[in-house]
Design a protein around this motif. Structure first.
Motif, PDB file in Angstrom:
ATOM      1  N   GLU A 186       9.536   9.365   1.752  1.00  0.00           N
ATOM      2  CA  GLU A 186       8.736   8.270   1.204  1.00  0.00           C
ATOM      3  C   GLU A 186       8.294   7.322   2.312  1.00  0.00           C
ATOM      4  OE1 GLU A 186      10.358   7.595  -3.193  1.00  0.00           O
ATOM      5  OE2 GLU A 186      11.883   7.406  -1.650  1.00  0.00           O
ATOM      6  N   ARG A 187       7.136   6.749   2.123  1.00  0.00           N
ATOM      7  CA  ARG A 187       6.598   5.826   3.113  1.00  0.00           C
ATOM      8  C   ARG A 187       6.802   4.372   2.700  1.00  0.00           C
ATOM      9  NH1 ARG A 187       3.547   9.766   1.775  1.00  0.00           N
ATOM     10  NH2 ARG A 187       2.208   8.534   0.431  1.00  0.00           N
ATOM     11  N   GLY A 188       6.953   4.133   1.420  1.00  0.00           N
ATOM     12  CA  GLY A 188       7.081   2.764   0.921  1.00  0.00           C
ATOM     13  C   GLY A 188       8.527   2.343   0.809  1.00  0.00           C
ATOM     14  N   GLN A 217       2.482   1.663  -3.444  1.00  0.00           N
ATOM     15  CA  GLN A 217       1.515   2.147  -4.424  1.00  0.00           C
ATOM     16  C   GLN A 217       1.171   3.614  -4.193  1.00  0.00           C
ATOM     17  OE1 GLN A 217      -1.479  -0.897  -3.955  1.00  0.00           O
ATOM     18  NE2 GLN A 217      -0.702  -2.032  -5.733  1.00  0.00           N
ATOM     19  N   ALA A 218       1.081   4.006  -2.940  1.00  0.00           N
ATOM     20  CA  ALA A 218       0.789   5.408  -2.634  1.00  0.00           C
ATOM     21  C   ALA A 218       1.919   6.311  -3.116  1.00  0.00           C
ATOM     22  CB  ALA A 218       0.563   5.588  -1.128  1.00  0.00           C
ATOM     23  N   ASP A 219       3.170   5.903  -2.888  1.00  0.00           N
ATOM     24  CA  ASP A 219       4.305   6.697  -3.361  1.00  0.00           C
ATOM     25  C   ASP A 219       4.340   6.751  -4.883  1.00  0.00           C
ATOM     26  OD1 ASP A 219       5.391   7.690  -1.012  1.00  0.00           O
ATOM     27  OD2 ASP A 219       6.694   5.964  -0.704  1.00  0.00           O
ATOM     28  N   ARG A 268       9.299   7.657  -5.265  1.00  0.00           N
ATOM     29  CA  ARG A 268       8.907   9.019  -5.624  1.00  0.00           C
ATOM     30  C   ARG A 268      10.131   9.924  -5.684  1.00  0.00           C
ATOM     31  NH1 ARG A 268       7.594  12.476  -1.727  1.00  0.00           N
ATOM     32  NH2 ARG A 268       7.005  10.773  -0.367  1.00  0.00           N
ATOM     33  N   GLU A 298       0.824  -1.207   0.000  1.00  0.00           N
ATOM     34  CA  GLU A 298       0.000   0.000   0.000  1.00  0.00           C
ATOM     35  C   GLU A 298       0.863   1.264   0.000  1.00  0.00           C
ATOM     36  OE1 GLU A 298      -0.395  -2.462   2.358  1.00  0.00           O
ATOM     37  OE2 GLU A 298      -2.030  -3.471   1.307  1.00  0.00           O
ATOM     38  N   ALA A 299       1.905   1.269   0.807  1.00  0.00           N
ATOM     39  CA  ALA A 299       2.784   2.439   0.864  1.00  0.00           C
ATOM     40  C   ALA A 299       3.523   2.621  -0.454  1.00  0.00           C
ATOM     41  CB  ALA A 299       3.765   2.300   2.025  1.00  0.00           C
ATOM     42  N   ALA A 314       1.749   6.475  -6.925  1.00  0.00           N
ATOM     43  CA  ALA A 314       0.627   7.298  -7.361  1.00  0.00           C
ATOM     44  C   ALA A 314       0.882   8.782  -7.111  1.00  0.00           C
ATOM     45  CB  ALA A 314      -0.650   6.858  -6.646  1.00  0.00           C
ATOM     46  N   ALA A 315       1.720   9.098  -6.150  1.00  0.00           N
ATOM     47  CA  ALA A 315       1.992  10.488  -5.785  1.00  0.00           C
ATOM     48  C   ALA A 315       3.046  11.147  -6.677  1.00  0.00           C
ATOM     49  CB  ALA A 315       2.441  10.558  -4.327  1.00  0.00           C
TER      50      ALA A 315
END
Length: 184
Positions: A147-149, A16-18, A154, A13-14, A20-21
């Motif tokens: 970044e979280r992932g 994918q969020a990075d 990113r 999830e992290a 997508a950002a």
């Protein structure tokens, strides 16, 4: 989670969020006034000196190498050197702009280079860390936070875009960040 990931967590999830950002992170570059002023100041220094030394590790170094190659094609003397090497072999006579590239701004190599250069040069550090604070180093803080992932998801994109902005301003050219963000 990779060893270079920031902040713990990680996971799909992290990541994918990075991913997508990325587009919004590039758009945010254009809206960030402080970064815009810093980019302009660094670009002016590179244009004045006609040279720049870029350093980092991993994906940060690769992004620097991509832009350095483009700069060389423009006639700017642009070099890259891994931060692990620069920490031990700082050029004694270097007088041009020096840019450290690090997602966290706190990697051991970047800290070591800053300590080695203390009192001799005032390097820049391009980072995603809004809390970046390293004595004697001028921050170029890219919006979006750490970044979280996984590191370089990113940050690679925004590092490349930020260095492209510096390069463009060095040459007096424009960069269409909206088109770049849409492409990403």
């Amino acid at each position: 989670m990779s060893a270079g990931a920031a902040g713990g967590g990680g996971g799909r999830e992290a990541l994918q969020a990075d991913m997508a950002a990325q587009g919004e992170a590039i758009r945010a570059l254009a809206r960030q006034e402080t970064l815009g002023r810093d980019v302009a100041e660094l670009a002016a220094a590179v244009a004045q000196d006609g040279q720049v030394l870029l350093s980092g590790m991993g994906a940060s170094l690769y992004a620097a190498e991509v832009v350095a190659a483009a700069w060389r094609g423009d006639g700017v003397q642009a070099w890259t050197l891994p931060a692990s090497e620069l920490a031990h072999h700082v050029p004694r006579t270097w007088g041009g702009p020096l840019v450290l590239v690090s997602q966290s701004g706190a990697s051991a190599e970047v800290v070591r280079v800053a300590q080695t250069l203390r009192g001799r040069a005032s390097p820049w550090c391009l980072t995603l860390n809004p809390g970046f604070d390293l004595a004697g180093v001028r921050p170029l803080v890219v919006p979006g936070g750490l970044e979280r992932g996984y590191a370089a998801t990113r940050s690679f994109t925004t590092t490349l875009a930020t260095l492209a902005l510096v390069r463009a301003q060095t040459l007096g050219a424009d960069v269409d960040l909206e088109a770049a963000a849409t492409a990403v």
